[in-house]
Motif scaffolding. Structure first.
Motif, mmCIF file in Angstrom:
data_model
loop_
_atom_site.group_PDB
_atom_site.id
_atom_site.type_symbol
_atom_site.label_atom_id
_atom_site.label_comp_id
_atom_site.label_asym_id
_atom_site.label_seq_id
_atom_site.Cartn_x
_atom_site.Cartn_y
_atom_site.Cartn_z
ATOM 1 N N ARG A 37 49.424 -15.234 -3.028
ATOM 2 C CA ARG A 37 50.747 -14.593 -3.059
ATOM 3 C C ARG A 37 51.120 -14.315 -4.514
ATOM 4 N N GLY A 38 50.562 -13.214 -5.020
ATOM 5 C CA GLY A 38 50.691 -12.875 -6.428
ATOM 6 C C GLY A 38 52.112 -12.634 -6.888
ATOM 7 N N GLU A 39 52.921 -11.970 -6.079
ATOM 8 C CA GLU A 39 54.304 -11.675 -6.475
ATOM 9 C C GLU A 39 55.109 -12.961 -6.649
ATOM 10 N N GLU A 40 54.955 -13.871 -5.692
ATOM 11 C CA GLU A 40 55.658 -15.145 -5.776
ATOM 12 C C GLU A 40 55.133 -15.989 -6.930
ATOM 13 N N CYS A 41 53.819 -15.947 -7.151
ATOM 14 C CA CYS A 41 53.210 -16.664 -8.271
ATOM 15 C C CYS A 41 53.838 -16.184 -9.584
ATOM 16 N N ALA A 42 53.949 -14.867 -9.736
ATOM 17 C CA ALA A 42 54.519 -14.296 -10.958
ATOM 18 C C ALA A 42 55.980 -14.716 -11.129
ATOM 19 N N TYR A 43 56.739 -14.748 -10.034
ATOM 20 C CA TYR A 43 58.141 -15.172 -10.090
ATOM 21 C C TYR A 43 58.244 -16.597 -10.620
ATOM 22 N N PHE A 44 57.470 -17.517 -10.047
ATOM 23 C CA PHE A 44 57.550 -18.917 -10.459
ATOM 24 C C PHE A 44 57.080 -19.101 -11.907
ATOM 25 N N ARG A 45 56.087 -18.338 -12.335
ATOM 26 C CA ARG A 45 55.642 -18.419 -13.732
ATOM 27 C C ARG A 45 56.739 -17.946 -14.683
ATOM 28 N N ARG A 46 57.442 -16.870 -14.320
ATOM 29 C CA ARG A 46 58.563 -16.394 -15.154
ATOM 30 C C ARG A 46 59.648 -17.456 -15.245
ATOM 31 N N GLU A 47 59.970 -18.072 -14.113
ATOM 32 C CA GLU A 47 60.996 -19.121 -14.104
ATOM 33 C C GLU A 47 60.573 -20.310 -14.966
ATOM 34 N N ALA A 48 59.295 -20.683 -14.890
ATOM 35 C CA ALA A 48 58.798 -21.793 -15.729
ATOM 36 C C ALA A 48 58.961 -21.437 -17.201
ATOM 37 N N GLY A 49 58.682 -20.192 -17.541
ATOM 38 C CA GLY A 49 58.839 -19.748 -18.928
ATOM 39 C C GLY A 49 60.279 -19.826 -19.391
ATOM 40 N N GLU A 50 61.205 -19.423 -18.530
ATOM 41 C CA GLU A 50 62.624 -19.509 -18.880
ATOM 42 C C GLU A 50 63.054 -20.943 -19.101
ATOM 43 N N GLU A 51 62.618 -21.818 -18.217
ATOM 44 C CA GLU A 51 62.996 -23.226 -18.337
ATOM 45 C C GLU A 51 62.359 -23.852 -19.582
#
Length: 149
Positions: A37-51
């Motif tokens: 699930r590439g789209e969801e993977c990318a979302y969670f990676r972006r959120e990790a970067g923000e945090e």
């Protein structure tokens, strides 16, 4: 340099919380990657970067106050079995952050600590935005589930 002990406590709590959330989002990103699930993977990676950026801001502030950063209380990750469960776990973590930063901001304002107030206000606004985004995503998932029975 003297730092209010309660402010130092809020900063340590904040750093531990942000690092916990980084761990959470990276775990979920990798799980989504395993599921294809590439789209969801990318979302969670972006959120990790923000945090992680939040953690960096907290560390910089701690250093300016003469405090040694130490995230000692990381909570275990809760990956979830599907997107609804994942986002539900994340919602609770973000709600925790909103409470923490609201309390920390009020404390810093009472102490007339402008620098800490600015930091906590910025973090609070970011976490409130994350919470609203999670509310939106959970509502969309619920609508999809209702349509598909």
């Amino acid at each position: 340099m003297w730092t209010n002990p309660r402010t130092a406590g809020f900063l340590s709590q904040a750093l531990s919380h942000e690092m916990t959330v980084v761990q959470q989002y990276l775990t979920q990103a990798n799980l989504c990657d395993c599921w294809g699930r590439g789209e969801e993977c990318a979302y969670f990676r972006r959120e990790a970067g923000e945090e992680l950026e939040h953690a960096g801001k907290i560390i910089r502030h701690m250093l300016t106050l003469g405090l040694a950063p130490n995230a000692t209380r990381l909570e275990p990750a809760h990956p979830g079995r599907d997107m609804t469960e994942m986002l539900g776990f994340d919602w609770h973590l973000e709600a925790e952050a909103v409470r923490l930063y609201d309390d920390a901001l009020r404390h810093a304002q009472r102490c007339r600590d402008d620098a800490s107030s600015r930091l906590f206000a910025e973090l609070l606004a970011d976490e409130q935005a994350h919470l609203q985004e999670l509310d939106r995503m959970l509502a969309e998932l619920a609508q999809k589930e209702n349509r598909h029975g």
